[in-house]
Write a protein that holds these residues in place. Sequence first.
Motif, PDB file in Angstrom:
ATOM      1  N   GLU A 112     -30.977 -20.932  63.919  1.00 12.14           N
ATOM      2  CA  GLU A 112     -30.185 -19.729  64.406  1.00 12.14           C
ATOM      3  C   GLU A 112     -29.822 -19.786  65.853  1.00 12.14           C
ATOM      4  O   GLU A 112     -28.472 -19.139  66.090  1.00 12.14           O
ATOM      5  N   LYS A 113     -30.483 -20.506  66.796  1.00  5.47           N
ATOM      6  CA  LYS A 113     -29.708 -20.776  68.009  1.00  5.47           C
ATOM      7  C   LYS A 113     -28.436 -21.551  67.928  1.00  5.47           C
ATOM      8  O   LYS A 113     -27.471 -21.012  68.711  1.00  5.47           O
TER       9      LYS A 113
ATOM     10  N   ALA B  53     -29.060  -8.926  66.433  1.00  8.11           N
ATOM     11  CA  ALA B  53     -30.137  -9.782  66.660  1.00  8.11           C
ATOM     12  C   ALA B  53     -29.813 -11.203  67.129  1.00  8.11           C
ATOM     13  O   ALA B  53     -28.740 -11.887  66.895  1.00  8.11           O
ATOM     14  N   VAL B  54     -30.639 -11.672  67.886  1.00  8.12           N
ATOM     15  CA  VAL B  54     -30.606 -13.125  68.424  1.00  8.12           C
ATOM     16  C   VAL B  54     -31.805 -13.887  68.418  1.00  8.12           C
ATOM     17  O   VAL B  54     -33.117 -13.224  68.452  1.00  8.12           O
ATOM     18  N   PRO B  55     -32.140 -15.210  67.982  1.00 14.39           N
ATOM     19  CA  PRO B  55     -33.232 -15.785  67.978  1.00 14.39           C
ATOM     20  C   PRO B  55     -33.975 -15.992  69.596  1.00 14.39           C
ATOM     21  O   PRO B  55     -33.207 -16.320  70.558  1.00 14.39           O
TER      22      PRO B  55
ATOM     23  N   TYR C  46     -41.506 -17.403  67.258  1.00 13.41           N
ATOM     24  CA  TYR C  46     -40.208 -17.290  67.322  1.00 13.41           C
ATOM     25  C   TYR C  46     -39.853 -16.100  66.491  1.00 13.41           C
ATOM     26  O   TYR C  46     -40.446 -15.922  65.483  1.00 13.41           O
TER      27      TYR C  46
ATOM     28  N   PHE D 236     -35.825 -21.179  64.053  1.00 14.73           N
ATOM     29  CA  PHE D 236     -35.132 -20.993  65.295  1.00 14.73           C
ATOM     30  C   PHE D 236     -34.090 -21.913  65.936  1.00 14.73           C
ATOM     31  O   PHE D 236     -33.163 -21.402  66.439  1.00 14.73           O
TER      32      PHE D 236
ATOM     33  N   SER E 228     -36.027 -13.409  65.169  1.00 10.35           N
ATOM     34  CA  SER E 228     -34.840 -13.017  65.553  1.00 10.35           C
ATOM     35  C   SER E 228     -34.554 -11.497  65.764  1.00 10.35           C
ATOM     36  O   SER E 228     -34.956 -10.636  64.968  1.00 10.35           O
TER      37      SER E 228
END
Length: 410
Positions: A391-392, A223-225, A269, A388, A271
């Motif tokens: 998380e980035k 998972a990525v934001p 946004y 968001f 993830s």
Amino acid sequence: MNLFNFNNSAQSPQPAPVVEDISGDMAKLAMNYIEDGVIVINSAGVIQMVNPAAVTMTGYSQVSDLIGANYVTILRCENSDGNEISDAENPLFLAVQQNQNFATKNLVLITIQEERIPVAISVTPTDGPESNRIIVFRNIETELKEESEQTEFISTASHEMRTPVASIEGYLGLALNPATATIDDRARKYLEEAHSASQHLGNLFRDLLDVTKLDDHRAKVRAVPVDLTETTRQIANELQPEAAKKNLAYSFGQNSSMNDRLTLNQKIYASIDIDFLREILNNLIENAIKYTPSGGTLSVGVRGDGDRAVIFVQDSGIGISPEDLKHVFQKFYRADNSQTRTIGGTGLGLYIVKCRVEAMGGRCWAESTFGQGSTFYVELPRLSPSDFQREKQLLALRNAGPMGNAALQG
């Protein structure tokens, strides 16, 4: 070994009807010889009844060892990855506590001798005055081994077959290309049919490989934001030419609530695993194109719904009957009617969608009116703007290597 002794009420002067005695004896006989473990608990979790299979599977010696004990101390479980589960997260305990129906094959029973046994386990509430719960479990070690062998065979066969199919498809593409071959119209028609069939076969092998990875848990979420609206737009727009070939009016839209407390700038946004999302959207949009007649409409969009993000794919196609709608996300299920029989498919696409969505902590469903089109929804956990950004930053630190990891630990 006999089932524990039921407490009988005081006998009346008249003998009980023979049919009732037989019924009771037959019930006890069935419980004694049933191969699944059966435990009956009261609302406090205390074991009221147990059969010999349950005693054997949990590693105890006799029925009396379990009667009166709390089931929590008997049915100790961990997840299928071998990790301990806290009581607050144990789905079996939650189902018992909430008095709900529950079934799973993803738990491992730990016996009193600390042996691990994969089990299929279910909870069924009763309507009696004691609000008893019936817990049934069985050893599925052999079943899982057979499924693993079957999955490995399908995976190997699909992988080996994809190479020659890809080669056939490539040569057919060259034969159909005016720059590399000259053929008459009749031959072109035959080759186009063969090319279409080879593409369908290639898609089948791709789907089979994806399903085997899902079934043996090889597919891991990365998972990525992301800005979900923009990411969805980019993936959906890649399929716009396919919609244009069928003369479908394509549009991309966003419908976010004005009262949305998480964001005011209409940004949504989440993830997510981008490869998973691409696979989800490709399946949903390709299905919409496939089942929508020429001249129809196709719309894709993202909207915010509180702390959830919702992606929708809407078409004006042939629609789905109420009966078929209940099963569309099942493996290998395909609606069978005069309109679908002429349209190719593997029956795996929507099953893959469901698995991918659930792996990312979401859910999916469909709404449809037969003959009037369908809308498929994908709901995912949503990130606030501040989450968001955080998380980035965390992702950037992880990607920075040892220095980033040191910063995280610090």
